[in-house]
Design a protein around this motif. Structure first.
Motif, short mmCIF file in Angstrom:
data_model
loop_
_atom_site.label_atom_id
_atom_site.label_comp_id
_atom_site.label_asym_id
_atom_site.label_seq_id
_atom_site.Cartn_x
_atom_site.Cartn_y
_atom_site.Cartn_z
N ALA A 31 0.99 -1.12 -0.33
CA ALA A 31 0.32 -0.06 -0.17
C ALA A 31 0.73 1.79 -0.20
CB ALA A 31 -0.69 -0.06 1.30
N GLY A 32 0.94 1.71 -0.71
CA GLY A 32 1.66 3.67 -1.11
C GLY A 32 1.53 3.79 0.30
N ALA A 33 0.49 4.24 0.77
CA ALA A 33 -0.28 4.82 2.15
C ALA A 33 0.88 4.80 2.91
CB ALA A 33 -1.59 4.73 1.89
N CYS A 34 1.69 3.27 3.17
CA CYS A 34 2.36 2.61 4.25
C CYS A 34 3.68 3.85 4.44
CB CYS A 34 2.50 1.35 4.04
SG CYS A 34 4.18 0.72 2.71
N GLU A 35 4.36 4.10 3.15
CA GLU A 35 5.06 5.42 3.40
C GLU A 35 4.74 6.33 4.10
OE1 GLU A 35 5.94 6.71 -0.23
OE2 GLU A 35 6.15 4.85 -1.39
N ALA A 36 3.32 6.89 4.46
CA ALA A 36 3.33 7.68 5.55
C ALA A 36 2.77 6.81 7.07
CB ALA A 36 2.27 8.95 5.10
N ILE A 37 2.95 5.78 7.33
CA ILE A 37 2.86 5.23 8.22
C ILE A 37 4.14 5.17 9.08
CG2 ILE A 37 1.98 3.21 9.32
CD1 ILE A 37 -0.42 2.72 6.79
N ASN A 38 3.79 5.19 9.97
CA ASN A 38 4.95 4.47 11.77
C ASN A 38 4.63 3.44 11.71
OD1 ASN A 38 6.85 7.01 10.67
ND2 ASN A 38 5.30 8.24 12.29
#
Length: 108
Positions: A31-38
């Protein structure tokens, strides 16, 4: 809790929407959004296709309501503090301006 066990989603806006609502997210590393997840600070990221890792993350959250609430609150705070449409526009425009400068083009 929201689980996105995607194998192909390039950028999951739903991850940001659920985090803004204060829900804990478990997403795959596809999921590309995982880059914004810590990972482990405001959400969980598991390897795509790893059913055991996904089940372990879900079990951990189900077993710990306090952890689910605290990570959900951290996710909501993070989204509120840097992912509004105005802030997104500012980041996109900064990238466009930098690229135009590198090409010697006036961005205005």
């Amino acid at each position: 809790m929201f689980v996105l066990p995607t194998l192909e989603d390039a950028f999951a806006l739903v991850v940001f929407e659920t985090r803004a609502a204060g829900l804990l997210v478990i997403a795959t590393d596809h999921a590309g959004a995982c880059e914004a997840i810590n990972d482990s600070q405001d959400a969980f990221v598991v390897p795509a296709g790893d059913v055991d890792a996904l089940a372990e993350a879900i079990a951990k959250i189900v077993a710990s309501p306090d952890l689910r609430r605290s990570l959900g609150a951290a996710a909501r705070e993070k989204v509120a503090g840097g992912y509004s449409w105005n802030e997104y526009e500012g980041r996109v425009m900064a990238v466009i301006d930098a690229r135009c400068q590198s090409l010697g083009v006036d961005a205005d």
